[in-house]
Design a protein around this motif. Structure first.
Motif, short mmCIF file in Angstrom:
data_model
loop_
_atom_site.label_atom_id
_atom_site.label_comp_id
_atom_site.label_asym_id
_atom_site.label_seq_id
_atom_site.Cartn_x
_atom_site.Cartn_y
_atom_site.Cartn_z
N PRO A 84 29.01 44.79 45.93
CA PRO A 84 29.78 45.29 45.18
C PRO A 84 31.12 44.64 44.82
O PRO A 84 31.17 43.67 45.39
CB PRO A 84 30.31 46.62 45.77
CG PRO A 84 30.02 46.22 47.40
CD PRO A 84 28.68 45.14 47.21
N PRO A 85 31.96 45.25 43.90
CA PRO A 85 33.21 44.18 43.60
C PRO A 85 34.20 44.59 44.72
O PRO A 85 35.23 43.53 44.44
CB PRO A 85 33.82 45.03 42.10
CG PRO A 85 33.20 46.24 42.18
CD PRO A 85 31.91 46.22 43.06
N VAL A 86 34.20 45.29 45.69
CA VAL A 86 35.19 45.30 46.67
C VAL A 86 34.20 45.43 47.96
O VAL A 86 33.51 46.22 48.14
CB VAL A 86 36.03 46.28 46.52
CG1 VAL A 86 37.12 46.23 47.77
CG2 VAL A 86 37.08 46.28 45.31
N VAL A 98 45.27 51.97 44.95
CA VAL A 98 44.41 51.67 43.89
C VAL A 98 43.96 52.85 43.07
O VAL A 98 43.76 53.88 43.52
CB VAL A 98 42.97 51.04 44.55
CG1 VAL A 98 42.00 50.75 43.29
CG2 VAL A 98 43.10 49.90 45.35
N LEU A 133 44.72 51.57 32.32
CA LEU A 133 43.99 50.35 33.00
C LEU A 133 44.10 50.81 34.52
O LEU A 133 44.61 51.31 34.95
CB LEU A 133 45.20 49.10 32.67
CG LEU A 133 46.29 48.83 33.27
CD1 LEU A 133 46.00 47.81 34.59
CD2 LEU A 133 47.28 48.36 32.21
N HIS A 134 43.10 50.00 35.13
CA HIS A 134 43.10 49.84 36.55
C HIS A 134 44.06 49.18 37.25
O HIS A 134 44.48 47.98 36.77
CB HIS A 134 41.72 49.22 37.06
CG HIS A 134 40.50 49.94 36.64
ND1 HIS A 134 39.31 49.53 36.90
CD2 HIS A 134 40.35 51.22 36.01
CE1 HIS A 134 38.69 50.56 36.49
NE2 HIS A 134 39.09 51.52 36.17
N ARG A 188 38.71 56.68 39.56
CA ARG A 188 38.08 55.27 39.68
C ARG A 188 36.75 55.40 40.00
O ARG A 188 36.16 55.96 40.93
CB ARG A 188 38.69 54.15 40.77
CG ARG A 188 40.22 54.11 40.48
CD ARG A 188 40.38 52.93 39.43
NE ARG A 188 39.60 51.77 39.81
CZ ARG A 188 40.36 50.49 40.26
NH1 ARG A 188 41.65 50.69 40.21
NH2 ARG A 188 39.76 49.49 40.58
N LYS A 189 35.76 54.92 39.08
CA LYS A 189 34.40 55.07 39.15
C LYS A 189 33.80 53.76 39.63
O LYS A 189 32.46 53.61 40.01
CB LYS A 189 33.63 55.23 37.89
CG LYS A 189 34.18 56.68 37.21
CD LYS A 189 33.62 56.88 35.73
CE LYS A 189 34.06 58.24 35.48
NZ LYS A 189 33.89 58.22 34.02
N ASP A 190 34.33 52.84 39.81
CA ASP A 190 33.95 51.40 40.49
C ASP A 190 34.15 51.29 41.93
O ASP A 190 33.45 50.29 42.55
CB ASP A 190 34.66 50.13 39.87
CG ASP A 190 36.09 50.34 40.04
OD1 ASP A 190 36.82 51.26 40.07
OD2 ASP A 190 36.85 49.09 40.00
N ILE A 191 34.79 52.09 42.76
CA ILE A 191 34.90 52.24 44.00
C ILE A 191 34.20 53.88 44.45
O ILE A 191 34.50 54.74 44.05
CB ILE A 191 36.36 52.30 44.65
CG1 ILE A 191 37.02 50.82 43.87
CG2 ILE A 191 36.40 52.22 45.78
CD1 ILE A 191 38.52 50.86 44.10
N PRO A 192 33.59 53.42 45.64
CA PRO A 192 32.84 54.65 46.29
C PRO A 192 33.88 55.70 46.48
O PRO A 192 34.97 55.32 47.13
CB PRO A 192 31.97 54.45 47.10
CG PRO A 192 31.81 52.68 46.98
CD PRO A 192 32.92 52.40 46.16
#
Lengths: 184, 291
Positions: free
Chosen positions: B41-43, B213, B233-234, B269-273
């Motif tokens: 994942p990205p993090v 975040v 933006l994130h 935020r959809k990119d972090i669980p």
């Protein structure tokens, strides 16, 4: 006659799809395996791709050579892909010298403050940019917001300065692009 | 009538065409041979309960890739103009929030075959009595072609050059311990009209003990509350961060004076669980734009 031609084309297309499906099978499976351990965040994966090496071609002793940022065969081209509309920090590590294969001679390479361009059009090439590309200092690149297509291109030019007594041979160096999301 | 059914030469022709088109399709992935690797994942999140983390590195190309995994330290930092960048530093890092010294990656060098993938694991050995909070590093994944990039000499009397393009992706690694508090404060805000857009300069300060975040959303509203333009933006604030936002004044029946509605939230935020999010305060503020 026209009907017959269409039939033949349709049949050839069918064969194509069958063969393509057979060929694509293992690749699709590999993709699924890789995604399996990556949970739902896979859509935001950030990837850097080297599309085209920076290329000076053959150079002559004592004659500086430059790569043109608008020529596909010369400009370096990195593609950055990720989630659309996210911001990515880009950082280039550039060499000061290229070294020959025996590490006995080196050639100066330099990059000017306008030798980098960033274009958020995913289909951009060095010769066909969007028109909205930004000129950047390769040593201090402004973070880029990926375009609607979820990507951006970083184009790079530069110059080499072979000495008059530069040893003939093959010279190499590394250009390193680091990409990171700024929102994580 | 189907001509191919009764004519063997037509069948051969169709098959040959099929082979030709298939060959063209098969060439498409080969054109991707210079592509880098994918990392997910990205993090990477680690904690005192789970001192191990992992990422999956996938090689989507048809050529083997040599991968180097290293750890660096770098936070999103902004300059006076609100430009954000991340400068990585892998030595002489003295930041008390760095976990560079006590997180290790295994393996650190690997070759991933064509279309293959590999799991890279991280293990944390934090010092005792580590204060509550979040500790940070960046995982740097460096990809090179599996073949050494030494240029071929075309002739004995020539000088040739070869620049190896090395691709690196840096993802965040966060180690969490104890009670975590996400708290953000907007410590400054300025707006002005530049050409045909409104520029907002926003200063944020993290008041918690972990990174904030979230998502920064801005709306430009006219005197009648009509939405002129939006921008979002994130956002990741580790300490202080200055962001420059540009909101275009699009053509339309809009009336000055304008206002900028700023919203910051760490929901959406959809990119972090969701289970990894540390939810904190939201900020909503309206800024007047001087004409």
């Amino acid at each position: 006659m026209l009907f017959k031609t269409h039939k033949r084309f349709a049949s050839a297309l069918l064969v194509t799809f069958v063969l393509a499906a057979i060929a694509a099978g293992p690749a699709v499976e590999a993709q699924e395996v890789a995604v399996g351990g990556a949970n739902a965040t896979v859509l935001a994966v950030l990837a850097v791709t080297s599309v085209q090496d920076l290329n000076f071609g053959n150079v002559l002793q004592g004659v500086p050579a430059s790569a043109d940022i608008d020529v596909i065969a010369e400009a370096g081209d990195f593609q950055v892909t990720g989630a659309a509309s996210t911001e990515v920090a880009l950082y280039l590590q550039l060499p000061e010298f290229l070294w020959n294969s025996t590490n006995t001679d080196r050639m100066i390479i330099s990059f000017g403050s306008t030798d980098c361009e960033v274009d958020t059009l995913i289909t951009a090439t060095a010769a066909a940019k969007s028109g909205n590309e930004t000129v950047e200092d390769p040593y201090n690149i402004t973070a880029v917001t990926l375009g609607g297509g979820g990507g951006a291109h970083l184009f790079l030019a530069g110059s080499v300065y072979p000495a008059v007594d530069q040893a003939v041979g093959a010279y190499a160096g590394d250009i390193v692009l680091t990409a990171a999301y700024t929102g994580n | 009538m189907n001509a191919a059914k009764h004519n063997p030469s037509s069948l051969k022709r169709i098959f040959r065409r099929g082979i030709f088109y298939s060959f063209l399709i098969a060439l498409l992935p080969a054109m991707d041979i210079l592509a880098g690797v994918l990392v997910a994942p990205p993090v990477v999140f680690m904690s005192e309960k789970g001192k191990a983390g992992r990422i999956t590195v996938q090689n989507p190309t048809n050529a083997p890739k040599e991968i180097t995994i290293s750890l660096s330290f770098g936070l999103p930092e902004s300059d006076s103009l609100g430009n954000v960048n991340i400068f990585l530093n892998d030595s002489t890092v003295t930041d008390p929030r760095s976990c560079l010294e006590w997180v290790k990656a295994f393996p650190r060098r690997l070759i991933i075959p064509a279309n293959g993938s590999q799991v890279v694991r991280f293990v944390a050995k934090p010092p005792k009595n580590l204060p509550d909070g979040e500790y940070w590093a960046r995982v740097v994944i460096e990809a090179q072609e599996g073949v050494a990039g030494i240029p071929m000499l075309e002739a004995d009397d020539r000088i040739t050059t070869k620049l190896n393009m090395v691709m690196r992706t840096a993802i965040a690694l966060k180690y969490r311990t104890g009670d975590l508090v996400a708290s953000l404060e907007m410590t400054g805000a300025e707006t002005r009209i530049v050409d045909s857009k409104v520029e907002a300069m926003l200063d944020f300060t993290n008041k918690g003990n972990c990174s904030y975040v979230g998502v920064l959303a801005c709306r430009l509203l006219d005197a009648n509350n009509k939405e002129v333009s939006t921008f979002d933006l994130h956002l990741a604030v580790y300490r202080q961060l200055r962001r420059r936002i540009e909101l275009p004044i699009v053509e339309g029946e809009f009336q000055a004076p304008y206002r900028v509605e700023v919203t910051v939230t760490n929901r959406g935020r959809k990119d972090i669980p969701p289970e990894e999010m540390i939810y904190g305060n939201d900020i909503t503020q309206t800024l007047a734009v001087e004409s």
